[in-house]
Scaffold this active site. Sequence first.
Site, PDB file in Angstrom:
ATOM      1  CB  ALA A 206      42.481  36.293  45.648  1.00  0.00           C
ATOM      2  CB  ALA A 207      42.459  31.845  41.324  1.00  0.00           C
ATOM      3  N   GLY A 208      41.032  34.493  40.440  1.00  0.00           N
ATOM      4  CA  GLY A 208      40.574  35.417  39.513  1.00  0.00           C
ATOM      5  C   GLY A 208      41.217  36.895  39.477  1.00  0.00           C
ATOM      6  CG  ASP A 209      40.284  39.047  42.899  1.00  0.00           C
ATOM      7  OD1 ASP A 209      39.449  39.592  41.801  1.00  0.00           O
ATOM      8  OD2 ASP A 209      39.746  38.990  43.927  1.00  0.00           O
TER       9      ASP A 209
END
Length: 308
Positions: free
Chosen positions: A253-256
């Site tokens: 979930a790094a992009g989130d």
Amino acid sequence: MAEPVPQIVVVGSSNMDLVVKSPRIPVPGETILGGDFLMVPGGKGANQAVAAAKLGARVFFVARLGNDLFGRKSLENFRLEGVDTTYVALTSDAPSGVALITVDEAGNNAIVVAPGANARLSVEDVRRAETQIRSAGAVIAQLEVPIATVQCAAEIADEAGIPFILNPAPAQRLGSGLLAKVAVLTPNEIEAQILTGIEVVDDRSAREAARKLLGIGVKAVILTLGSKGFLLADGNTTELVSALQVKAVDATAAGDAFTGSLAIGLAQGQRLREAALFANRVAAFSVTRLGAQPSMPTRRELEEFTAS
């Protein structure tokens, strides 16, 4: 004097993530023995909503869940994390969305999503939240829900002069009518390639893809490059910013984390670069923990991480 609490509206998906740790990602046709199993609330929209809420924003989530065990568990989690669920609807004609996730020892992942009730999120659902969208500091959407629904949210935000942030994932081609209403687009390399036809493999190709997206009408692009950082382009400047160096456990979930926290900076009136640097720290923290929403930091955790 304390800063006013930023108000953010997230229009998007909610899934239950079924996560297996594995020595590596299996190749097609292969079965391998995995390790730990986790069942945690996820979905790009939900992750972004929780990321912003845990950092102190007032977040309204516009979504659909199945009227089932996963849906009820997700709804309970939103309330625990401080996400306003006024505009989260339960539907009985589709199950909750599910994501099957394999995470290898380096933190890389492979994900398959069954959208379920996310595919039922409608223009009417967005219209019910129109007052909140028009009074928000920023609006976020992704592509795990119908394009018509995303388009509606973009049009309302654009008409009201509210920054509309689009995370174009899962990757697909988009029309200029939607892209022209986007204040900030946050694709990764694959998503940028699908949107532009340009394979993003280095700094030069990343800049070329960003220029093409700006030419279509997007006001600013933050092209996330994983462990290499991100490229920021807004028509006036183009800058490559390095990622913070951390030991990655799970990059799911790094992009989130980046998109949800970016919205906070923009809602508070920060310049895009300042908001992106803040989001860069949040994303770096998120990869040090396993799971999507459990990996999102609170303000205190982020301050301790930044100071370390």
